[in-house]
Motif scaffolding. Structure first.
Motif, PDB file in Angstrom:
ATOM      1  N   ASP A 179     -10.850   5.788  -0.200  1.00  0.00           N
ATOM      2  CA  ASP A 179     -10.257   4.750   0.644  1.00  0.00           C
ATOM      3  C   ASP A 179     -11.139   4.530   1.873  1.00  0.00           C
ATOM      4  O   ASP A 179     -12.108   5.261   2.113  1.00  0.00           O
ATOM      5  CB  ASP A 179      -8.844   5.154   1.055  1.00  0.00           C
ATOM      6  N   ILE A 236       0.844  -1.181   0.000  1.00  0.00           N
ATOM      7  CA  ILE A 236       0.000   0.000   0.000  1.00  0.00           C
ATOM      8  C   ILE A 236       0.879   1.229   0.000  1.00  0.00           C
ATOM      9  O   ILE A 236       2.089   1.165   0.231  1.00  0.00           O
ATOM     10  CB  ILE A 236      -0.938   0.020   1.225  1.00  0.00           C
ATOM     11  N   ARG A 276     -10.478  -2.806   2.265  1.00  0.00           N
ATOM     12  CA  ARG A 276      -9.659  -2.756   3.481  1.00  0.00           C
ATOM     13  C   ARG A 276     -10.265  -3.653   4.558  1.00  0.00           C
ATOM     14  O   ARG A 276     -11.485  -3.809   4.660  1.00  0.00           O
ATOM     15  CB  ARG A 276      -9.593  -1.330   4.035  1.00  0.00           C
ATOM     16  N   ARG A 294     -11.029   3.787   6.154  1.00  0.00           N
ATOM     17  CA  ARG A 294     -10.204   3.861   7.356  1.00  0.00           C
ATOM     18  C   ARG A 294     -11.054   3.509   8.568  1.00  0.00           C
ATOM     19  O   ARG A 294     -12.121   4.084   8.770  1.00  0.00           O
ATOM     20  CB  ARG A 294      -9.616   5.263   7.522  1.00  0.00           C
ATOM     21  N   GLU A 349      -5.469  -6.436   0.953  1.00  0.00           N
ATOM     22  CA  GLU A 349      -6.056  -5.109   0.844  1.00  0.00           C
ATOM     23  C   GLU A 349      -5.681  -4.458  -0.492  1.00  0.00           C
ATOM     24  O   GLU A 349      -4.634  -4.742  -1.070  1.00  0.00           O
ATOM     25  CB  GLU A 349      -5.582  -4.229   2.006  1.00  0.00           C
ATOM     26  N   GLU A 357     -10.346  -2.810  11.040  1.00  0.00           N
ATOM     27  CA  GLU A 357      -9.290  -3.035  12.030  1.00  0.00           C
ATOM     28  C   GLU A 357      -9.904  -3.248  13.410  1.00  0.00           C
ATOM     29  O   GLU A 357      -9.917  -2.367  14.269  1.00  0.00           O
ATOM     30  CB  GLU A 357      -8.325  -1.853  12.040  1.00  0.00           C
ATOM     31  N   PRO A 381      -5.483  -0.599  -2.099  1.00  0.00           N
ATOM     32  CA  PRO A 381      -5.671   0.855  -2.018  1.00  0.00           C
ATOM     33  C   PRO A 381      -6.468   1.327  -3.223  1.00  0.00           C
ATOM     34  O   PRO A 381      -6.634   0.590  -4.204  1.00  0.00           O
ATOM     35  CB  PRO A 381      -4.237   1.392  -2.046  1.00  0.00           C
TER      36      PRO A 381
END
Length: 600
Positions: free
Chosen positions: A270, A55, A185, A272, A124, A188, A126
């Motif tokens: 993207d 990434i 992604r 996050r 993943e 997390e 990007p």
């Protein structure tokens, strides 16, 4: 029944990354996992692509603090390192080699079945920009389509069920008739972050691993690691791989084993992870929230459930006002903890299923799974006023031998006074959790679209299959027009789950007449949940005035696409070529431009 077939040009683009291959029954499957540690060559392992994807470089972090005296670079003391070594030896020597190796895995826990082919994980991605489009994307579709799914970061050491995988969100940004970008992604989660730090999977897999004595041993091992400070389950143990909902300026990724996780869509397309979201402390006393909360299109309120498999109350109901403030809990008394993946709302009520798939942890001591079909239990639905103060206002209605993993809609029939529920009734009820059948076994899962009527005055219920027997197909994962959720709807858009567990197309079903129009993806092409995006102004211009978004994999050409299908006439409008493989997944949502701009 009408059938339409999609076809679109193939694309040869695919990511350049190392792969490992599994072999089962003559098939070859590309699988990408993170490397297990402490292998010396972990950094060069073919599995490293997932845990360490290529990434764009992140900003340089602040210098790491120097470990205190007696601690290693991970901050572990000598005693912790000794405990870790002893527990690892117990895992490999006793659990893996003594308890698990002699036991054949059922299909529902066999990684070679559960994550084979396009169910296998990917690394993943990007943002990739300026995606090729054939056809025309309607200009009002402006925002981002996001879809959740299970994508295990680490290669399973033992049993693994599809539902056990780490959550990964895929995002396609669309604006002004163009497909601007694609990205995917991991969400997390606290679980994933801790496992990445340790270099391997250490949290128990709820369905794939927790069977029999080996499951008990793995639970004990996990708790021992927690007591030694090697893992911290208090920060959450869930995978956030199932549902997605956009509420009060936040995109929430959910699975019912934990609280939601907030994921932010960035300006460049993207994704996050912001973090585990407890609604500003309002869920601090709650360990989890159901994967399918319901957003009322009229009030803007979000209705939810939380169930517990260990301690009472086994079930709680609550809701959030449009500003994010939470109601008081309503504790719903159940005799035993029950699998409740979904529920429904009407204008005035919530409809809660209490079916025959239950949790019995004691079954593990007898060598079985804790998720079992209780044939002695009578399935029922509870009808509770949305703003009830306690469970005394709930009316239960028996619906024998009924298990609906998903409910598509519910409404109040003013003419009869009944509550109408539309869902897919599965048989055998526990087959997605405890499937040990062969490919040609006639006990393989059936999912029948069903209308269930609940009379709360008499306690009586009736049910009918929406489709005639001659047109019966397995229908799962889908939706109605979300602008009419909780109100009478004519149409449902549902995946054709054949050959199970793959999805060969989707169907537009007239819930009143049983008429079905089927959109087939074509030979060797499979997809997932169809997502309905209403045209601005719908349903005033018609309940089916809108478009279906669906991710599709061409297994022969090795390409992935996003299809845009006109929901009114069920014809293909546009195909977006995606730059890398998109595995089959679960549920999605669409976030419009104005909502994206208002993200918290």
């Amino acid at each position: 029944m009408q059938a339409l077939t999609a076809s679109s040009p193939a694309s040869s683009s695919c990511p350049s990354s190392s792969t490992a291959h599994r072999h089962r029954r003559g098939t070859r499957t590309s699988v990408r996992f993170a490397p297990p540690r402490p292998a010396a060559a972990a950094a060069n392992s073919v599995y490293s692509v997932i845990a360490n994807p290529p990434i764009a470089p992140a900003p340089s972090p602040a210098p790491a603090a120097t470990p205190a005296a007696g601690q290693d670079e991970k901050g572990l003391s000598f005693l912790q390192r000794a405990a870790a070594a002893a527990l690892d030896a117990f895992e490999y020597g006793v659990i893996a080699n003594l308890l698990e190796r002699p036991r054949a895995l059922p299909r529902s826990a066999d990684p070679a079945v559960q994550i084979a082919g396009n169910f296998a994980p990917v690394g993943e991605q990007p943002p990739v920009r300026s995606l090729p489009v054939s056809g025309r994307i309607p200009p009002f579709i402006s925002g981002v389509y996001v879809r959740n799914g299970a994508n295990p970061c680490f290669e399973p050491a033992a049993g693994h069920h599809l539902f056990d995988g780490d959550g990964m969100v895929h995002a396609v940004r669309i604006r002004n008739g163009a497909a601007e970008s694609y990205a995917c992604r991991f969400t997390e989660t606290a679980r994933l972050r801790q496992e990445r730090a340790l270099g391997r999977a250490v949290f128990p897999k709820a369905i794939g691993e927790l069977h029999g004595h080996s499951g008990i041993a793995r639970l004990a091992l996990f708790y021992a690691r927690g007591l030694c400070g090697l893992v911290d389950p208090s920060r959450g143990t869930g995978v956030a791989n199932a549902g997605l909902v956009y509420f009060n300026g936040r995109l929430l990724a959910m699975s019912e084993d934990d609280l939601p996780y907030q994921v932010r869509v960035t300006a460049d397309g993207d994704l996050r992870t912001v973090g585990r979201y407890d609604f500003d402390g309002q869920l601090a006393g709650c360990a989890s929230m159901i994967a399918h909360p319901k957003l009322d299109p009229a009030s803007g309120e979000l209705f939810a459930l939380s169930y517990d498999v260990i301690k009472r109350p086994y079930l709680r109901y609550f809701y959030f006002r449009p500003d994010g403030t939470k109601s008081d809990d309503v504790e719903i008394p159940l005799a035993q903890p029950t699998m409740i993946h979904d529920f429904a709302i009407t204008e005035r009520f919530v409809v809660v299923p209490d079916h025959q798939v239950v949790f019995k942890l004691g079954e593990m001591f007898r060598g079985g799974s804790p998720v079992v079909l209780d044939e002695g239990k009578t399935s029922r639905f509870g009808v509770l006023p949305k703003y009830a103060r306690d469970a005394s206002e709930m009316v239960w209605v028996d619906v024998p031998d009924c298990f609906c993993f998903h409910l598509w809609n519910a409404w109040e029939d003013e003419a009869t006074g009944e509550v109408v529920v539309v869902g897919s009734c599965m048989t055998p009820a526990d087959s997605i959790f405890n499937d040990d059948s062969d490919d040609d076994d006639d006990r393989r899962l059936q999912s029948v679209l069903t209308e269930i009527r609940l009379d709360t005055r008499t306690g009586a219920s009736t049910r009918r299959a929406v489709l005639p027997a001659s047109a019966q197909v397995n229908l799962e994962v889908g939706m109605v027009n979300r602008g009419m959720l909780g109100r009478r709807t004519r149409y449902a858009y549902l995946a054709v789950a054949e050959p199970w567990p793959k999805v060969s197309g989707f169907a537009k079903v007239d819930l009143a007449t049983g008429d079905l129009v089927r959109f087939d993806y074509g030979e060797g092409r499979f997809g997932g949940e169809p997502y309905f995006v209403p045209t601005e102004g719908a349903p005033a211009r018609g309940e089916d005035d809108g478009y279906i978004l669906s991710l599709v994999r061409d297994e022969r050409a090795g390409t992935s696409e996003l299809l845009v299908v006109n929901a009114a006439d069920m014809r293909l409008e546009a195909t977006v070529q995606l730059p890398s493989r998109v595995p089959y997944g679960f549920h999605g949502t669409f976030i419009g431009d104005r909502e994206l701009e208002a993200q918290a």
